[in-house]
Scaffold this active site. Structure first.
Site, short mmCIF file in Angstrom:
data_model
loop_
_atom_site.label_atom_id
_atom_site.label_comp_id
_atom_site.label_asym_id
_atom_site.label_seq_id
_atom_site.Cartn_x
_atom_site.Cartn_y
_atom_site.Cartn_z
N GLU A 38 -19.25 36.52 -16.97
CA GLU A 38 -18.99 37.21 -18.01
C GLU A 38 -17.93 36.89 -19.63
O GLU A 38 -18.53 36.79 -20.56
CB GLU A 38 -17.76 38.81 -17.40
CG GLU A 38 -19.10 39.00 -17.17
CD GLU A 38 -17.48 40.21 -15.94
OE1 GLU A 38 -16.80 40.62 -15.96
OE2 GLU A 38 -18.21 40.44 -14.92
N GLY A 57 -22.64 43.41 -10.49
CA GLY A 57 -22.26 44.92 -10.77
C GLY A 57 -23.76 45.24 -10.43
O GLY A 57 -23.79 46.32 -11.32
N ASN A 111 -11.31 40.53 -7.54
CA ASN A 111 -11.17 40.77 -9.25
C ASN A 111 -11.29 42.12 -10.38
O ASN A 111 -12.73 42.67 -10.05
CB ASN A 111 -12.13 39.57 -10.06
CG ASN A 111 -12.99 39.49 -11.44
OD1 ASN A 111 -11.58 39.66 -12.26
ND2 ASN A 111 -13.73 39.03 -11.65
#
Ligand code: 13P
Length: 260
Positions: free
Chosen positions: A99, A174, A12
């Site tokens: 997200e 992340g 991604n």
């Protein structure tokens, strides 16, 4: 007996890349010759899908979008339809990434409608689920992922057999803080049971893990019985790192099990 599903590794890219960087990344990745024991796909920003398709069409690497509209067509400025992604040769589309749930207020039902739109156009939706840190600390992980998955199974019925599920704990994305293989596997096992309740044919559905997967932790994650591959963010932007993750998946993969 635990079913062996062909491993799937999906990159991604999120909102990263430009024409030169994309070409360099994919050429370097193709030069790594990772083989096709594991299925590999790259989800690029929509404006680059034509470029990506040109670079990958002679390879066994698939490509996909990072989101799609729940609508077929019409006055939805800025949206990309599932039909458009299908026309560009996409195999996959990510729906319900955390997200998008967080930054674009996407509800569980809305995500399910996107998955249905993807299936109508022959795409394999990669349905993301996952809890926040606060939810995990409150002991609500299973409740949250069950609720997110239930919205999709309620709408799709036995078509749930045609999706890929990705468990992405929000606190691991992340952050460099990966769920331990045991933590991830426990949630995957829970999701596997919910899938089985929803459809007797869901055994072929792959459940990917995402959240700070790197070359040096991929093998331990993929060795777990309920982890069928990975959804890779940052590490998919480095050819050698992504290739190493694909090789780790290939080592635990088997051909011959038909999965969507
Ligand atoms: P990272 O691998 O960068 O943690 O991102 C995971 C992710 O969100 C993939 O969809």
């Amino acid at each position: 007996m635990v079913a062996r599903r062909r491993r799937l590794v999906v990159g991604n890219w999120k909102m990263n890349g430009d024409r030169a960087a994309n070409a360099a990344l994919l050429q370097a990745f193709l030069a790594e010759r990772v083989g096709d024991e594991a299925e590999v796909s790259v989800c690029a920003p929509a404006p680059y899908l034509v470029q990506v398709s040109t670079l990958l069409e002679a390879s066994s690497i698939a490509w996909g979008g990072q989101d799609c509209s729940s609508h077929e067509s019409g006055a939805y400025t800025g949206e990309v339809s599932a039909a458009m992604l299908a026309e560009l040769g996409c195999r996959h589309v990510i729906v319900g990434h955390s997200e998008r749930r967080a930054l674009h207020a996407e509800s569980d039902v809305f995500v399910a409608e996107k998955a249905a739109a993807a299936l109508r156009h022959g795409l394999v939706p990669i349905v993301c689920v996952g809890e926040t840190l606060a939810e995990r600390e409150a002991g609500a992980t299973e409740q949250v992922v069950a609720r997110q998955l239930a919205a999709v199974t309620a709408l799709l019925g036995t078509d749930i057999d045609r999706v890929v599920v990705a468990y992405e704990p929000v606190w691991a994305i992340g952050t460099g803080r990966t769920a331990s293989p045991e933590q991830a596997d426990a949630v995957h096992s829970f999701l596997r049971d919910r899938l089985a309740e929803a459809s007797a044919g869901s055994d072929a559905v792959r459940i990917l893990y995402g959240g700070s997967v790197k070359a040096d932790n991929a093998a331990q994650l993929f060795a777990r019985p309920h982890i069928d591959g990975g959804l890779i963010g940052g590490a998919s932007l480095k050819a050698s790192e992504f290739a190493a993750i694909c090789r780790a998946a290939a080592k635990t993969s088997t051909h011959g099990v038909a999965s969507p």
